[in-house]
Design a protein around this motif. Structure first.
Motif, PDB file in Angstrom:
ATOM      1  N   HIS A   1     185.737  10.032  21.431  1.00 22.38           N
ATOM      2  CA  HIS A   1     185.673   8.575  21.545  1.00 22.38           C
ATOM      3  C   HIS A   1     184.772   8.172  22.721  1.00 22.38           C
ATOM      4  O   HIS A   1     183.942   7.263  22.593  1.00 22.38           O
ATOM      5  N   GLU A   2     184.938   8.830  23.862  1.00 25.97           N
ATOM      6  CA  GLU A   2     184.123   8.507  25.035  1.00 25.97           C
ATOM      7  C   GLU A   2     182.643   8.786  24.763  1.00 25.97           C
ATOM      8  O   GLU A   2     181.771   8.026  25.159  1.00 25.97           O
ATOM      9  N   ARG A   3     182.355   9.885  24.049  1.00 22.25           N
ATOM     10  CA  ARG A   3     180.965  10.207  23.699  1.00 22.25           C
ATOM     11  C   ARG A   3     180.364   9.080  22.854  1.00 22.25           C
ATOM     12  O   ARG A   3     179.230   8.651  23.077  1.00 22.25           O
ATOM     13  N   GLU A   4     181.121   8.588  21.897  1.00 21.98           N
ATOM     14  CA  GLU A   4     180.639   7.495  21.052  1.00 21.98           C
ATOM     15  C   GLU A   4     180.416   6.218  21.865  1.00 21.98           C
ATOM     16  O   GLU A   4     179.447   5.489  21.633  1.00 21.98           O
ATOM     17  N   GLN A   5     181.313   5.950  22.819  1.00 24.10           N
ATOM     18  CA  GLN A   5     181.175   4.769  23.666  1.00 24.10           C
ATOM     19  C   GLN A   5     179.925   4.862  24.541  1.00 24.10           C
ATOM     20  O   GLN A   5     179.172   3.887  24.688  1.00 24.10           O
TER      21      GLN A   5
ATOM     22  N   SER B   1     177.241   6.629  23.930  1.00 25.77           N
ATOM     23  CA  SER B   1     176.083   6.505  23.046  1.00 25.77           C
ATOM     24  C   SER B   1     175.797   5.043  22.725  1.00 25.77           C
ATOM     25  O   SER B   1     174.644   4.591  22.795  1.00 25.77           O
ATOM     26  N   GLN B   2     176.841   4.290  22.393  1.00 24.16           N
ATOM     27  CA  GLN B   2     176.649   2.884  22.042  1.00 24.16           C
ATOM     28  C   GLN B   2     176.169   2.071  23.237  1.00 24.16           C
ATOM     29  O   GLN B   2     175.285   1.227  23.108  1.00 24.16           O
ATOM     30  N   ARG B   3     176.731   2.329  24.427  1.00 24.37           N
ATOM     31  CA  ARG B   3     176.292   1.602  25.627  1.00 24.37           C
ATOM     32  C   ARG B   3     174.829   1.904  25.938  1.00 24.37           C
ATOM     33  O   ARG B   3     174.071   1.017  26.326  1.00 24.37           O
ATOM     34  N   THR B   4     174.427   3.145  25.748  1.00 23.32           N
ATOM     35  CA  THR B   4     173.035   3.522  25.992  1.00 23.32           C
ATOM     36  C   THR B   4     172.110   2.824  25.015  1.00 23.32           C
ATOM     37  O   THR B   4     171.069   2.270  25.405  1.00 23.32           O
ATOM     38  N   LYS B   5     172.472   2.813  23.741  1.00 23.04           N
ATOM     39  CA  LYS B   5     171.655   2.136  22.728  1.00 23.04           C
ATOM     40  C   LYS B   5     171.552   0.640  23.020  1.00 23.04           C
ATOM     41  O   LYS B   5     170.474   0.048  22.901  1.00 23.04           O
ATOM     42  N   ASP B   6     172.675   0.034  23.417  1.00 21.28           N
ATOM     43  CA  ASP B   6     172.669  -1.396  23.730  1.00 21.28           C
ATOM     44  C   ASP B   6     171.776  -1.693  24.938  1.00 21.28           C
ATOM     45  O   ASP B   6     171.019  -2.668  24.945  1.00 21.28           O
TER      46      ASP B   6
END
Length: 128
Positions: free
Chosen positions: A29-33, A35-40
């Protein structure tokens, strides 16, 4: 866990299968978070007009190339002298190091480095 092999985690020897499963789920879950913060963040920077990626590569590459060509021209007489004695490129690399002639970044000379410098030093003739 899928292979059903019992194991002991060195950093958490009291962990059971449930704890390991939960820790793995939280890590995913943290890895996905992240990744999403980086993309944003990258999308926001791009929207602000910030150039992403190889900043100034179009300006720096020609300057670095010209610097490498000039250094090769300066070393050409030394390389020609060593080549005329029949030395291999490996031996030439050792000789350049022994003479205290450093590579541009101060690293050790290698045969491939000598080959690259010799190729740069040779004048290019256009194909007919």
């Amino acid at each position: 866990m899928e292979s059903r092999v019992d194991f002991v985690a060195a950093d958490n020897p009291h962990a059971n299968k449930l704890m390991v499963h939960m820790l793995a789920a939280f890590a995913e879950h943290e890895r996905e978070q992240i990744s999403q913060r980086t993309k944003d963040a990258l999308a926001a920077a791009k929207a602000r007009g910030i150039r992403l990626g190889r900043n100034a590569a179009d300006r720096l590459a020609p300057a670095y190339r010209a610097e490498a060509m000039e250094r090769a021209r300066q070393l050409a007489p030394v390389l020609a002298e060593l080549k005329s004695t029949g030395m291999s490129t490996r031996r030439m690399a050792a000789e350049l190091t022994a003479r205290g002639i450093s590579t541009p970044n101060g690293a050790k000379w290698h045969a491939q480095t000598v080959i690259r410098v010799m190729n740069r030093a040779e004048p290019r003739h256009p194909s007919p």
